[in-house]
Design an enzyme around this catalytic site. Structure first.
Site, mmCIF file in Angstrom:
data_model
loop_
_atom_site.group_PDB
_atom_site.id
_atom_site.type_symbol
_atom_site.label_atom_id
_atom_site.label_comp_id
_atom_site.label_asym_id
_atom_site.label_seq_id
_atom_site.Cartn_x
_atom_site.Cartn_y
_atom_site.Cartn_z
ATOM 1 N N TYR A 193 106.248 90.531 13.462
ATOM 2 C CA TYR A 193 106.904 91.672 14.115
ATOM 3 C C TYR A 193 108.131 92.145 13.340
ATOM 4 C CZ TYR A 193 103.703 91.269 18.004
ATOM 5 O OH TYR A 193 102.566 91.230 18.753
ATOM 6 N N ASN A 227 98.087 95.386 14.246
ATOM 7 C CA ASN A 227 98.759 96.670 13.978
ATOM 8 C C ASN A 227 100.175 96.477 13.420
ATOM 9 O OD1 ASN A 227 98.939 95.718 16.792
ATOM 10 N ND2 ASN A 227 100.420 97.391 17.032
ATOM 11 N N HIS A 312 91.616 92.119 16.121
ATOM 12 C CA HIS A 312 92.914 92.235 16.801
ATOM 13 C C HIS A 312 92.820 92.958 18.146
ATOM 14 C CE1 HIS A 312 97.139 92.005 17.331
ATOM 15 N NE2 HIS A 312 97.259 93.311 17.411
ATOM 16 N N HIS A 322 97.247 98.837 26.028
ATOM 17 C CA HIS A 322 96.224 99.014 24.981
ATOM 18 C C HIS A 322 94.821 99.217 25.550
ATOM 19 C CE1 HIS A 322 99.354 98.077 22.188
ATOM 20 N NE2 HIS A 322 99.504 96.868 22.644
ATOM 21 N N HIS A 349 96.487 91.421 20.591
ATOM 22 C CA HIS A 349 97.001 92.772 20.834
ATOM 23 C C HIS A 349 97.589 92.939 22.234
ATOM 24 C CE1 HIS A 349 97.749 96.764 19.559
ATOM 25 N NE2 HIS A 349 96.740 97.357 20.143
HETATM 26 FE FE LIG Z 1 98.964 94.295 18.341
#
Ligand SMILES: [Fe+2]
Length: 477
Positions: A193, A227, A312, A322, A349
């Site tokens: 992150y 991501n 993911h 999501h 995710h």
């Molecule tokens: Fe993610």
């Protein structure tokens, strides 16, 4: 004799539960033990090793197709130093040497350390190896164990971790995992992150590498990208994708004839593991699509019966976070997962835990009218383990009512353990982080999808079935 009958009856009842007779459950357990903020950089958990130019951020991953090689990676800060690994079967006695490569990169105003990758191959199965990297007083020593030879009944234990980050919740997940019997981690994307910081501060890639070294230096982590690894920042002049991730984390993609480190396959013990990239092209005719089509055709379930896919973004997710983001990859690949009887699909995710029943939606084609996922014995179980504990916090809003395809879901932090017992059975559990001890909150016994067919089961009963193995399964309940 009666004891055995009782045991088999008990097992049958349990397996009925596994096969979806029970209805889905949303756990009421919601826990946020620590605030979702990253551990401060000056924390002892991020301390660099002592000594001039000492190797840091050490991690290993599988280095070939069949588990007889590892890639050892590390970072040096002051100067490149030697890119070599000394290794051997006896502690402090290193009779073999492998030479690697070193490189670095910049990302806007961040300049990385010297990143080393070294392939150590030609290893023996089921063997403990010791290794040393760095030079002089600053050298460091570690060890790892190779897996058993590829065999349909080779037992092996995987941990599954996703969306880890570097908060105290992340640390808790890591510490819980390290107390388990896990031998290799299947990581389902979103590592550090670092992209949440101004200019995607690479210092947070370095701190993450030091945080997880306690595990990653001693056992392979099988990487897939999320991501947060994309790091596409044209505003900063950074127009390539996955730049820090690809520099720091290597994968053995060439061994599975992949054209990209973002998607690949490895075989380990009794498992065939396919890693996909949710954020690389996957529609028809793209390289990933073409590679997967070919790889699935060549999976040898007689040798590696457990077919496991990592990606993911989950294809089935009933969390508001999501929601539907995995729909496009579902449309591209789900019919193959059913055709080839994939056992398990792990994703991350979504920062919560969820397990599906065996369901598919392959009859949906916009005009068919078949809108809903249906029970499908040939379909995989989809499991979301995006609950590593990163700084974005929990995804605690599940859709209501719980869809029929969802078997169990809970919004708290944790990790999963998958014990492949033999070619027919695996014991799976999800462990929430809870007060310093492992608390299995979701237990399932999985039948292997290939050996579950009637013909094969009859053949197996005749030739291989050993009641002794049932004892292992019953002992957990
Ligand atoms: Fe993610």
């Amino acid at each position: 004799m009666m004891g055995w009958r009782l045991a088999l009856l008990l097992l049958h009842v349990l397996l009925c539960l596994v096969n979806g007779v029970s209805s889905g459950r949303t756990s009421s357990y919601v826990r946020t033990e620590y605030p979702s903020t990253d551990i401060p950089l000056e924390s002892e958990w991020f301390a660099a090793p002592n000594g001039y130019n000492a190797p840091q951020q050490v991690h290993i991953t599988q280095g070939d197709y069949n588990g007889k090689a590892v890639i050892v990676s590390w970072v040096t800060v002051a100067e490149p130093g030697p890119s070599e690994v000394f290794y051997g079967k006896n502690e402090h006695q290193y009779d073999q040497r492998a030479e690697g490569t070193v490189k670095n990169y910049t990302f806007y105003d961040y300049k990385s350390g010297y990143i080393h990758h070294c392939l150590v191959d030609g290893l023996e199965y089921n063997t403990k190896y010791y290794y040393k990297i760095g030079s002089g007083d600053s050298s460091r020593e570690f060890w790892f164990e190779t897996p058993p030879a590829i065999d349909p009944d080779a037992s092996y234990t995987f941990g599954i971790i996703g969306d880890l980050g570097q908060t105290f919740n992340s640390l808790s997940t890591l510490q819980h995992y390290e107390k388990s019997q896990g031998q290799t981690v299947l990581f389902v994307g979103d590592l550090s992150y670092a992209d949440r910081y101004q200019h995607n501060d690479g210092i947070r890639w370095d701190s993450w590498g030091r945080l997880v070294e306690h595990s990653t230096a001693y056992q392979p982590w099988i990487w897939s990208a999320g991501n947060h690894e994309i790091e596409y920042r044209p505003d900063l002049g950074e127009t390539s994708t996955f730049k820090p991730y690809l520099h720091r984390y290597q994968t053995p993609y060439l061994a599975s004839k992949s054209s990209s480190p973002m998607w690949y396959a490895v075989r380990r013990a009794s498992a065939h593991i396919i890693v996909l990239s949710s954020y690389s092209p996957f529609v028809k005719y793209t390289p990933q699509w073409t590679w997967l089509k070919n790889e699935l055709k060549h999976v040898d379930r007689e040798k590696t019966p457990w077919l496991i896919v990592l990606m993911h973004a989950p294809m089935y997710n009933s969390n508001e976070a999501h929601y539907m983001e995995g729909e496009s990859i579902r449309a591209a690949f789900e019919k193959w997962f059913v055709k080839y009887k994939v056992d398990l699909v792990f994703a991350g995710h979504v920062h919560a835990y969820e397990r599906s029943y065996r369901i598919s939606n392959i009859n949906y084609n916009i005009t068919s009218g078949n809108r809903y996922p249906m029970a499908d014995k040939s379909a995989p179980v989809y499991i979301t383990v995006g609950d590593g504990g990163n700084q974005e916090g929990l995804a605690s809003r599940f859709s209501d009512p719980q869809p029929d395809y969802s078997a169990f879901r809970e919004a708290s932090y944790g990790h999963s353990i998958l014990q492949l017992k033999n070619r027919t059975h695996a014991i799976y559990q999800w462990n929430r982080n809870d007060d310093g001890k492992n608390v299995p909150a979701d237990n399932v016994v999985f039948h292997n999808q290939y050996w579950a067919s009637n013909t094969r089961r009859r053949r197996l009963k005749k030739n291989h079935f050993r009641l002794g193995r049932i004892e292992d399964l019953i002992s957990i309940f």
